[in-house]
Design a protein around this motif. Sequence first.
Motif, PDB file in Angstrom:
ATOM      1  N   PRO A 226       6.269  28.339 -17.566  1.00  0.00           N
ATOM      2  CA  PRO A 226       6.235  29.461 -16.610  1.00  0.00           C
ATOM      3  C   PRO A 226       5.548  30.683 -17.189  1.00  0.00           C
ATOM      4  O   PRO A 226       5.780  31.049 -18.338  1.00  0.00           O
ATOM      5  CB  PRO A 226       7.726  29.716 -16.338  1.00  0.00           C
ATOM      6  CG  PRO A 226       8.396  28.417 -16.626  1.00  0.00           C
ATOM      7  CD  PRO A 226       7.636  27.810 -17.767  1.00  0.00           C
ATOM      8  N   GLN A 227       4.689  31.300 -16.366  1.00  0.00           N
ATOM      9  CA  GLN A 227       3.907  32.444 -16.819  1.00  0.00           C
ATOM     10  C   GLN A 227       3.887  33.523 -15.743  1.00  0.00           C
ATOM     11  O   GLN A 227       3.862  33.216 -14.546  1.00  0.00           O
ATOM     12  CB  GLN A 227       2.465  32.012 -17.108  1.00  0.00           C
ATOM     13  CG  GLN A 227       2.316  31.071 -18.277  1.00  0.00           C
ATOM     14  CD  GLN A 227       2.599  31.754 -19.603  1.00  0.00           C
ATOM     15  OE1 GLN A 227       2.406  32.957 -19.734  1.00  0.00           O
ATOM     16  NE2 GLN A 227       3.068  30.983 -20.564  1.00  0.00           N
ATOM     17  N   PRO A 228       3.851  34.792 -16.145  1.00  0.00           N
ATOM     18  CA  PRO A 228       3.755  35.875 -15.166  1.00  0.00           C
ATOM     19  C   PRO A 228       2.326  36.174 -14.734  1.00  0.00           C
ATOM     20  O   PRO A 228       2.085  37.135 -14.012  1.00  0.00           O
ATOM     21  CB  PRO A 228       4.346  37.063 -15.933  1.00  0.00           C
ATOM     22  CG  PRO A 228       3.980  36.798 -17.362  1.00  0.00           C
ATOM     23  CD  PRO A 228       4.058  35.290 -17.524  1.00  0.00           C
ATOM     24  N   ILE A 235      -1.395  31.399  -6.807  1.00  0.00           N
ATOM     25  CA  ILE A 235      -1.394  30.009  -6.351  1.00  0.00           C
ATOM     26  C   ILE A 235      -0.068  29.680  -5.679  1.00  0.00           C
ATOM     27  O   ILE A 235      -0.018  29.124  -4.579  1.00  0.00           O
ATOM     28  CB  ILE A 235      -1.660  29.047  -7.526  1.00  0.00           C
ATOM     29  CG1 ILE A 235      -3.084  29.213  -8.048  1.00  0.00           C
ATOM     30  CG2 ILE A 235      -1.421  27.599  -7.090  1.00  0.00           C
ATOM     31  CD1 ILE A 235      -3.380  28.413  -9.306  1.00  0.00           C
ATOM     32  N   PHE A 236       1.041  30.016  -6.350  1.00  0.00           N
ATOM     33  CA  PHE A 236       2.360  29.668  -5.818  1.00  0.00           C
ATOM     34  C   PHE A 236       2.622  30.391  -4.497  1.00  0.00           C
ATOM     35  O   PHE A 236       3.088  29.787  -3.523  1.00  0.00           O
ATOM     36  CB  PHE A 236       3.439  30.016  -6.843  1.00  0.00           C
ATOM     37  CG  PHE A 236       4.761  29.377  -6.554  1.00  0.00           C
ATOM     38  CD1 PHE A 236       4.993  28.054  -6.878  1.00  0.00           C
ATOM     39  CD2 PHE A 236       5.787  30.101  -5.951  1.00  0.00           C
ATOM     40  CE1 PHE A 236       6.211  27.453  -6.607  1.00  0.00           C
ATOM     41  CE2 PHE A 236       7.002  29.508  -5.673  1.00  0.00           C
ATOM     42  CZ  PHE A 236       7.221  28.186  -6.007  1.00  0.00           C
ATOM     43  N   ALA A 237       2.318  31.673  -4.442  1.00  0.00           N
ATOM     44  CA  ALA A 237       2.612  32.465  -3.247  1.00  0.00           C
ATOM     45  C   ALA A 237       1.811  31.981  -2.049  1.00  0.00           C
ATOM     46  O   ALA A 237       2.363  31.740  -0.965  1.00  0.00           O
ATOM     47  CB  ALA A 237       2.326  33.938  -3.519  1.00  0.00           C
ATOM     48  N   VAL A 238       0.511  31.848  -2.209  1.00  0.00           N
ATOM     49  CA  VAL A 238      -0.334  31.472  -1.077  1.00  0.00           C
ATOM     50  C   VAL A 238      -0.066  30.034  -0.658  1.00  0.00           C
ATOM     51  O   VAL A 238       0.011  29.718   0.539  1.00  0.00           O
ATOM     52  CB  VAL A 238      -1.817  31.684  -1.424  1.00  0.00           C
ATOM     53  CG1 VAL A 238      -2.700  31.285  -0.242  1.00  0.00           C
ATOM     54  CG2 VAL A 238      -2.074  33.131  -1.805  1.00  0.00           C
ATOM     55  N   PHE A 239       0.102  29.154  -1.628  1.00  0.00           N
ATOM     56  CA  PHE A 239       0.372  27.744  -1.332  1.00  0.00           C
ATOM     57  C   PHE A 239       1.650  27.613  -0.511  1.00  0.00           C
ATOM     58  O   PHE A 239       1.671  26.948   0.531  1.00  0.00           O
ATOM     59  CB  PHE A 239       0.493  26.959  -2.643  1.00  0.00           C
ATOM     60  CG  PHE A 239       0.627  25.471  -2.463  1.00  0.00           C
ATOM     61  CD1 PHE A 239      -0.491  24.654  -2.493  1.00  0.00           C
ATOM     62  CD2 PHE A 239       1.863  24.880  -2.269  1.00  0.00           C
ATOM     63  CE1 PHE A 239      -0.370  23.287  -2.327  1.00  0.00           C
ATOM     64  CE2 PHE A 239       1.992  23.511  -2.106  1.00  0.00           C
ATOM     65  CZ  PHE A 239       0.870  22.697  -2.136  1.00  0.00           C
ATOM     66  N   ARG A 314      12.706  37.298  -8.447  1.00  0.00           N
ATOM     67  CA  ARG A 314      13.143  36.625  -7.227  1.00  0.00           C
ATOM     68  C   ARG A 314      11.979  36.042  -6.434  1.00  0.00           C
ATOM     69  O   ARG A 314      12.198  35.285  -5.482  1.00  0.00           O
ATOM     70  CB  ARG A 314      13.922  37.590  -6.334  1.00  0.00           C
ATOM     71  CG  ARG A 314      15.270  38.026  -6.914  1.00  0.00           C
ATOM     72  CD  ARG A 314      16.159  38.601  -5.817  1.00  0.00           C
ATOM     73  NE  ARG A 314      16.430  37.623  -4.779  1.00  0.00           N
ATOM     74  CZ  ARG A 314      16.405  37.888  -3.466  1.00  0.00           C
ATOM     75  NH1 ARG A 314      16.098  39.095  -3.039  1.00  0.00           N
ATOM     76  NH2 ARG A 314      16.686  36.941  -2.587  1.00  0.00           N
ATOM     77  N   TRP A 315      10.752  36.393  -6.797  1.00  0.00           N
ATOM     78  CA  TRP A 315       9.606  35.923  -6.026  1.00  0.00           C
ATOM     79  C   TRP A 315       9.610  34.407  -5.853  1.00  0.00           C
ATOM     80  O   TRP A 315       9.421  33.889  -4.739  1.00  0.00           O
ATOM     81  CB  TRP A 315       8.306  36.351  -6.690  1.00  0.00           C
ATOM     82  CG  TRP A 315       7.653  37.557  -6.110  1.00  0.00           C
ATOM     83  CD1 TRP A 315       7.338  38.719  -6.760  1.00  0.00           C
ATOM     84  CD2 TRP A 315       7.199  37.743  -4.758  1.00  0.00           C
ATOM     85  NE1 TRP A 315       6.721  39.609  -5.914  1.00  0.00           N
ATOM     86  CE2 TRP A 315       6.620  39.044  -4.672  1.00  0.00           C
ATOM     87  CE3 TRP A 315       7.225  36.946  -3.620  1.00  0.00           C
ATOM     88  CZ2 TRP A 315       6.073  39.532  -3.488  1.00  0.00           C
ATOM     89  CZ3 TRP A 315       6.685  37.447  -2.434  1.00  0.00           C
ATOM     90  CH2 TRP A 315       6.124  38.711  -2.384  1.00  0.00           C
TER      91      TRP A 315
END
Length: 386
Positions: A226-228, A235-239, A314-315
């Motif tokens: 895991p990286q900030p 990638i995670f948010a849009v996906f 929490r994102w």
Amino acid sequence: MTSFDPARYLPDDLLARLRERAVVHDRENTFPHDDLDELRAAGYLGILVPEERGGAGLGLVEASLLQQRLAGAAPATALAVNMHLVWTGVAKVLRDRGIDDLAFVDEGAAAGEVFAFGISEAGNDLVLFGSDTTAEPDGEGGYRFTGTKIFTSLSPAWDHLGVHGLDSASPDGPKMVFAFLDRDDAVVTRDDWDTLGMRGTQSRTTELHGAHAPAHRVVRRLDPGPQPDPLVFGIFAVFEILLASVYTGIARRALDLAVEAATSRRSKKTGTTYANDPDIRWRVADMALAYEALPPQLAALARDVDSLADHGGRWFSLLAGVKHRAVTMAKSVVDDAILVGGGSAYFSRTELSRLYRDVLAGMFHPSDPESAHSTAAAAWLGPVTA
């Protein structure tokens, strides 16, 4: 946002053509080239690209609404295009935060080029945080990738493939390397997409045999795990948001078809339509109550990404959660729509039958139910302690 009209980008006549062709692509297991050509001509590939680079300059909120609308007509087309929009969405997330590393994605998308998502690997539940693909330095800042990617949507049509791999050879390794490949002989696409649903995505297996990404197409080298980093967040948010949008769109179409069936089917026993049957009314109401919760959640999270809101740790729980709720809601709504539609919905020629098969794909996308629950548990309870 209330003034935004999705029909401006996806007019009714275009959706009608896509819906009609979706039947053929599902039956014949073919890629919707005509759909992609029409969407490209309409500028859809560049909806998230800024106007100064030739795009529409929309935000993630509007893209979510558009993907919901597109999925209601042609779910497989929407899911396939989703993977292109992920990369243009990541370019926007980075650009909004003062990082213009994916300018070439914007420029390519505005010109009609197609970007695909080559991250998934069989058995790799680390997803973004690890890879079984080897990334070998070429000595000039570029990399050669060797490995196998699965579920590569847009396989017959992509121009550029975003991938990741593990560099274990460099002195500062291991490093996760994210880069973009062009089509060449070192990229082999298997013709192996014969699935229960979402057949038009043609998400075939992709073999990388030393496929080369030059230095200017290498966008990140990160420690595994895991990286900030904004790229990983993007990638995670849009996906997750756009994926949830597709399945929410499927649910809306199933709900509309259920309403149509309930108001047109007549009961021999009562002489009136099934819309007056208390059990049918309860079932349709239950579908509506489940569906109506998701569009506001998607809009709120997409708006937070667009506005650079800070949810801290929490994102990932919020994003995994909205995807999980969307796909489980959509599956439940389609199940109920089949029951409201009656026995005719069981025939494979019906749209509800196709939606029933298409919606099943949702459970296989990251974050899967186990990952979503693990992420939520960590957010609320903290890490597991000995």
